[in-house]
Write a protein that holds these residues in place. Structure first.
Motif, mmCIF file in Angstrom:
data_model
loop_
_atom_site.group_PDB
_atom_site.id
_atom_site.type_symbol
_atom_site.label_atom_id
_atom_site.label_comp_id
_atom_site.label_asym_id
_atom_site.label_seq_id
_atom_site.Cartn_x
_atom_site.Cartn_y
_atom_site.Cartn_z
ATOM 1 N N LEU A 1 0.818 -1.207 0.000
ATOM 2 C CA LEU A 1 0.000 0.000 0.000
ATOM 3 C C LEU A 1 0.854 1.260 0.000
ATOM 4 C CD1 LEU A 1 -2.548 -1.008 2.786
ATOM 5 C CD2 LEU A 1 -2.818 -1.259 0.316
ATOM 6 N N PRO A 2 0.325 2.347 -0.558
ATOM 7 C CA PRO A 2 0.999 3.632 -0.387
ATOM 8 C C PRO A 2 0.822 4.120 1.049
ATOM 9 C CG PRO A 2 -1.080 3.932 -1.516
ATOM 10 C CD PRO A 2 -0.891 2.457 -1.352
ATOM 11 N N CYS A 3 1.578 5.105 1.430
ATOM 12 C CA CYS A 3 1.450 5.680 2.773
ATOM 13 C C CYS A 3 0.034 6.209 2.960
ATOM 14 C CB CYS A 3 2.468 6.800 2.968
ATOM 15 S SG CYS A 3 2.384 7.562 4.603
ATOM 16 N N GLN A 4 -0.603 5.806 4.029
ATOM 17 C CA GLN A 4 -1.974 6.212 4.304
ATOM 18 C C GLN A 4 -2.042 7.517 5.086
ATOM 19 O OE1 GLN A 4 -4.708 4.356 2.913
ATOM 20 N NE2 GLN A 4 -2.855 3.718 1.828
ATOM 21 N N THR B 1 -6.028 2.399 6.137
ATOM 22 C CA THR B 1 -5.319 1.149 5.831
ATOM 23 C C THR B 1 -6.306 -0.010 5.746
ATOM 24 O OG1 THR B 1 -3.259 1.893 6.862
ATOM 25 C CG2 THR B 1 -3.574 -0.493 6.665
ATOM 26 N N LEU B 2 -7.167 -0.136 6.745
ATOM 27 C CA LEU B 2 -8.155 -1.222 6.740
ATOM 28 C C LEU B 2 -9.057 -1.144 5.517
ATOM 29 C CD1 LEU B 2 -9.285 -1.510 10.466
ATOM 30 C CD2 LEU B 2 -7.786 -3.036 9.181
ATOM 31 N N LEU B 3 -9.547 0.045 5.219
ATOM 32 C CA LEU B 3 -10.428 0.215 4.071
ATOM 33 C C LEU B 3 -9.709 -0.161 2.774
ATOM 34 C CD1 LEU B 3 -13.181 1.076 3.063
ATOM 35 C CD2 LEU B 3 -12.352 3.437 3.021
ATOM 36 N N GLU B 4 -8.463 0.269 2.623
ATOM 37 C CA GLU B 4 -7.700 -0.017 1.407
ATOM 38 C C GLU B 4 -7.391 -1.505 1.270
ATOM 39 O OE1 GLU B 4 -6.188 1.148 -2.235
ATOM 40 O OE2 GLU B 4 -7.430 2.255 -0.806
#
Length: 105
Positions: A25-28, A92-95
């Motif tokens: 993931l990218p930085c949230q 983060t969780l959503l992504e």
């Protein structure tokens, strides 16, 4: 899934595969597209203790700079630090679910 006992019958949940999702993931926090790293919660309500990381489910995907600022930076108050981590954790969780990295059976 490994559980580590810290005495008194207490243990924090450990799961390396879950933490490794942060690298996809990218930085949230800042949105930087480089590979992120899992930033554990630094707050006791998530299982953090002296020399004990929080449960592995309580992490945010952050770039190295944002992670360092969260853990060692001096520019934020406790409340701002908590708000920064909580927003990044929620994103983060959503992504993770949006990308299908975790499935519920």
């Amino acid at each position: 899934m490994r559980r580590r006992s810290w005495g008194c019958g207490l243990s924090n949940y450990r799961n390396r595969k879950l933490l490794d999702l942060a690298h996809q993931l990218p930085c949230q926090c800042c949105g930087r597209g480089e590979a992120s790293e899992p930033a554990h919660s630094n707050f006791h309500q998530h299982g953090k203790g002296m020399s004990i990381k929080a449960h592995d489910v309580f992490f945010a995907a952050l770039c190295h700079d944002c992670h360092r600022e969260l853990d060692q930076g001096k520019s934020m108050t406790f409340d701002k630090r908590f708000d920064m981590w909580q927003r990044a954790h929620d994103k983060t969780l959503l992504e993770i679910f949006r990308r299908g990295l975790v499935r519920v059976l």
